[in-house]
Write a protein that holds these residues in place. Structure first.
Motif, PDB file in Angstrom:
ATOM      1  N   PHE A  65     -97.272  17.015 -47.781  1.00  0.00           N
ATOM      2  CA  PHE A  65     -98.059  17.517 -48.917  1.00  0.00           C
ATOM      3  C   PHE A  65     -97.049  17.981 -49.931  1.00  0.00           C
ATOM      4  O   PHE A  65     -97.351  18.639 -50.849  1.00  0.00           O
ATOM      5  CB  PHE A  65     -98.964  18.542 -48.432  1.00  0.00           C
ATOM      6  N   ASN A 106     -97.915  28.758 -55.228  1.00  0.00           N
ATOM      7  CA  ASN A 106     -98.947  27.482 -54.920  1.00  0.00           C
ATOM      8  C   ASN A 106     -98.341  26.441 -53.944  1.00  0.00           C
ATOM      9  O   ASN A 106     -97.903  25.461 -54.509  1.00  0.00           O
ATOM     10  CB  ASN A 106     -99.145  27.005 -56.481  1.00  0.00           C
ATOM     11  N   LEU A 133    -100.267  24.338 -52.642  1.00  0.00           N
ATOM     12  CA  LEU A 133    -101.353  23.371 -52.838  1.00  0.00           C
ATOM     13  C   LEU A 133    -100.851  22.412 -54.060  1.00  0.00           C
ATOM     14  O   LEU A 133    -101.770  21.619 -54.446  1.00  0.00           O
ATOM     15  CB  LEU A 133    -102.543  23.740 -52.642  1.00  0.00           C
ATOM     16  N   LEU A 189    -101.390  18.610 -54.069  1.00  0.00           N
ATOM     17  CA  LEU A 189    -102.497  18.140 -53.809  1.00  0.00           C
ATOM     18  C   LEU A 189    -103.400  17.360 -54.547  1.00  0.00           C
ATOM     19  O   LEU A 189    -103.215  17.842 -55.681  1.00  0.00           O
ATOM     20  CB  LEU A 189    -103.380  19.041 -53.043  1.00  0.00           C
ATOM     21  N   GLU A 219    -108.186  16.234 -52.660  1.00  0.00           N
ATOM     22  CA  GLU A 219    -107.651  16.955 -51.373  1.00  0.00           C
ATOM     23  C   GLU A 219    -107.694  18.395 -51.471  1.00  0.00           C
ATOM     24  O   GLU A 219    -108.118  19.092 -50.514  1.00  0.00           O
ATOM     25  CB  GLU A 219    -106.179  16.510 -51.183  1.00  0.00           C
ATOM     26  N   PHE A 220    -107.511  18.948 -52.815  1.00  0.00           N
ATOM     27  CA  PHE A 220    -107.931  20.274 -52.840  1.00  0.00           C
ATOM     28  C   PHE A 220    -109.149  20.761 -52.723  1.00  0.00           C
ATOM     29  O   PHE A 220    -109.219  21.961 -52.082  1.00  0.00           O
ATOM     30  CB  PHE A 220    -107.274  20.806 -54.383  1.00  0.00           C
ATOM     31  N   PHE A 258    -109.634  20.666 -48.942  1.00  0.00           N
ATOM     32  CA  PHE A 258    -108.852  21.880 -48.296  1.00  0.00           C
ATOM     33  C   PHE A 258    -109.411  23.073 -48.459  1.00  0.00           C
ATOM     34  O   PHE A 258    -109.705  23.878 -47.433  1.00  0.00           O
ATOM     35  CB  PHE A 258    -107.493  21.859 -48.954  1.00  0.00           C
ATOM     36  N   ARG A 259    -110.088  23.467 -49.784  1.00  0.00           N
ATOM     37  CA  ARG A 259    -110.640  24.694 -49.937  1.00  0.00           C
ATOM     38  C   ARG A 259    -111.826  24.934 -49.350  1.00  0.00           C
ATOM     39  O   ARG A 259    -112.062  25.841 -48.695  1.00  0.00           O
ATOM     40  CB  ARG A 259    -110.770  24.629 -51.494  1.00  0.00           C
TER      41      ARG A 259
END
Length: 452
Positions: free
Chosen positions: A225, A338, A340, A343, A347-348, A351-352
């Motif tokens: 990632f 950050n 992330l 992403l 994807e974010f 993920f969240r």
């Protein structure tokens, strides 16, 4: 599959279940098939003890096959640093014997990719090197992240030399440095009764920083990632500070590291990781690391009964768990933290959602409902287990797992938890609130409180 890295620690390797990763594998397989089929490449022994001399005709063929095998395994993440370096060194020596004039010129070049002349390697090799080993965006974007196809064996061997150089530079300077005492303790990271207290001593009271970094690196999340190593280190340090803010005896950075290690054990030793995508593993590890971030050392019920600002903010529902999640994502909004940042939007969101579901499920008030739901699922003729629910149960179980570990560790954790309870009881007495269970330090019978 497991590989052993240079430091002797276990490296986690697995095949991604995402469509994108499958496409990448198909591309590499397509390149390899013109020289050797997949089964042949998979059967290649990458040991370097009995290779032919570098100036023999057989050496060039051996180097070419090994480079194709290395490229295939690099794509899958199935190669240890030691084997990679040994084989790339051998390929480099073969190239020196075959193209002596050219390699003399290349030997004078700087290791930095930015200094490589445009004609030193084919454009597709240059882009692959940039995207794989430097965190830089390729000069020309490829459609759907397609991996390059090398035009010749010579190009592949030439690429091997640059991979070797750049890999040495990245591995020596980019990744966080670990003290030798920390490395020694982390060699036992795959054990059920891992001693996080020993890690805390070795890591100068920074267990989250080193254990979190090691886990995300072992599972290949940093590379997959594109997490900048400095950003990850800053994020973990910030999380560690948050865990230490209230100076809790139990819900602190040691507990966070202990739960993260236990989650690793469950992913690795049960084979659970083979059921998950890379993004799901990333979310699971991060959820474990942040699941009690900025814990106040008091229970949800205390927040509700005393009417704290946090209870008002979250309407008395999963007060602490909501705060852990919200505060952690606020940290990740900071550019310096950050992890992330690379992403995609999709994807974010995934993920969240996973992190929120998992951390909310650590609320002890959901314990029996979680058990009931899972038991009901398992009674079905063809059970279909939702990944989010399964991972939530795994994190919850790891969060309360110390009674199942070695006695000395469990006893130490128990005494720390009781002291935290007693401190809450002291606050309740000062506020004129009734004592919560096990929180009255003068009247709680420790032995009788252990009903297990």
């Amino acid at each position: 599959m497991f590989c052993v890295s240079e430091q002797g620690s276990l490296t986690i390797v697995r095949r991604s279940s995402t469509k994108k990763s499958q496409n990448h594998t198909d591309t590499v397989a397509g390149y390899s098939s013109s020289f050797a089929d997949d089964e042949t490449l998979d059967a290649v022994d990458l040991d370097t003890d009995n290779l032919p001399a570098v100036d023999t005709p057989d050496a060039c063929d051996k180097a070419a096959v090994r480079l194709r095998c290395l490229l295939r395994q690099l794509q899958r993440g199935e190669i240890s640093a030691e084997l990679l370096q040994k084989n790339l060194h051998y390929a480099a020596r073969v190239l020196e014997a075959v193209f002596i004039d050219e390699t003399k010129r290349l030997a004078d070049d700087d290791d930095e990719l930015s200094e490589v002349q445009p004609d030193a390697v084919p454009p597709e090799v240059r882009e692959w090197l940039a995207s794989t080993f430097t965190r830089q965006l390729a000069t020309t974007r490829r459609k759907s992240d397609e991996k390059p196809k090398f035009r010749s064996v010579a190009h592949a061997i030439r690429a091997g030399i640059f991979v070797d150089r750049i890999y040495r530079r990245v591995s020596n300077t980019a990744l966080m440095q670990f003290p030798s005492d920390v490395v020694r303790v982390l060699k036992t990271l795959d054990e059920w009764s891992f001693d996080v207290f020993a890690l805390n001593d070795a890591a100068s009271s920074q267990p989250v920083k080193y254990l979190g970094y090691d886990l995300l690196n072992r599972y290949g999340m940093i590379h997959k990632f594109k997490v900048p190593p400095v950003t990850l280190e800053t994020f973990l340090s910030r999380v560690e500070e948050g865990y230490c803010r209230h100076k809790n005896p139990y819900h602190n950075n040691l507990h966070a590291a202990d739960v993260a290690q236990t989650v690793h054990y469950m992913l690795c030793q049960t084979g659970l990781m083979n059921w998950l995508t890379d993004l799901e593993i990333f979310a699971t590890l991060v959820a474990a690391i942040i699941h009690d971030y900025e814990h106040t050392g008091t229970t949800n019920n205390f927040h509700v009964m005393s009417g704290t600002e946090t209870a008002l903010l979250y309407n008395d529902r999963a007060v602490l768990e909501n705060h852990h999640i919200s505060a952690s994502f606020r940290v990740m909004k900071d550019d310096e933290c950050n992890i992330l940042q690379n992403l995609s939007r999709e994807e974010f969101r995934e993920f969240r959602t996973l992190v929120i579901d998992m951390v909310l499920a650590t609320d002890m008030s959901f314990h029996f409902q979680q058990l009931k739901n899972m038991k009901n699922l398992l009674t079905l003729a063809e059970p279909s287990v939702d990944k989010s629910k399964a991972l939530s149960l795994v994190l919850h179980c790891c969060d309360i797992s110390h009674p199942a570990k070695r006695w000395d560790l469990h006893h130490r954790w128990t005494m720390l938890l009781l002291e935290e309870f007693f401190r809450q009881g002291d606050k309740e007495r000062e506020l004129g609130l009734p004592f919560s269970p096990l929180c009255d330090r003068k009247n709680t019978l420790v032995a009788e409180s252990q009903i297990g």
